[in-house]
Design a protein around this motif. Sequence first.
Motif: not given
Length: 375
Positions: A146, A149-150, A153, A298, A300, A307
Amino acid sequence: WSTWSLCSGLLVTSLVAMFWRPQTQVFFDRICISQADSELKTQAIFSLAGLLKSSDQMLILWDPTWTQRLWCLFELAAFLQSRKTRKQALIVRPVFLGPISIGIFLTMSILAMPATMVPIQNRTVVFIPMGAVLLLGMMAAYPAVSILRNYFRDLDVMKQQLLSISFDTTRSACCDQDHVDPMGQTLLCDRRIVKECVDIWFGSQQAFEDTVRSEVLNILEHELSERVFSTAWALGVSSPVMLIFMDLCSSFASLPLMEGGSVLQHPAPSLFIDGLLIWILALPAVKDLLICFCRLLRKRPENFCLEALKNALTLLLILCPLVMLLASYGFALNPDMAKNRLLGNAIFAGSVLILSVCNCLLASTLKTLLKRPGW
């Protein structure tokens, strides 16, 4: 059973991380530039070009707000401008890298501890605790997926911010406080001094903004997407894996060598070789896949449930090569191979090599795909 390697490795790593201090001299603007004396502050800012030119390296601790701050962009652009004719020694690290590295190392150490304490009668039993560690490790890896991936972004946001950068819209601490400190005293406007420096060093604000949109953007994008999660970093945070096998080697070292058998047929050196193969070849390749999948997936979704499912899907994609690795190790440890450990080691080494090459090829393909516009 033995836990000396794992416990001593954890202890030494913790002591070094807490107490070792590098002897390199550093220039830290917040401390080295006077914040109370306006005249000294002005002189320091105008002297910044000389300080940057004399620096061997520049370290940037990046977070999503970094690209919005005038001081940060100005210092990096000035550093690049001062080293046009020399090699640029730039290190860019996201601020979460330290906590996540410590978290991964400690998690792997904690998960590995029970595996080294399981009473083992033969080498085949090693397969059972390894499977349990893998399962628990994948559960603990969910927050890391998590976060990654954030992170990717945030890199997309950074790119858009730098492409639309404007000197007048960047943030400055003095302007955010309306040029009044907590004690009610008037603050010197850094933006005015930096503007004069920009006009002197770059020729104009437009030239400065063009440098940020081109050189600064390219360097940050390359450093943050390609060089943060290096192989050396992966080997460091996953070192408890090798420490497990070193403890297992110690556990089996007391077993007698078969009459007429080679030293390599003894369980202890076989386990040491297995550990090296997994640690040096398999895990870095799996790391490259994890980074690529997190970057590829990535985006969202619209709600929290989707998610969570996307994080789970990313973990599932990474689980596939790990399960294949565990299956090949289980095959190498089956009773038929116990009579010829050299053959079992050779089969496992070949499996790890093939799996690592396939992972590297897939990761390279994904990296090439991610470099195309729209990805």
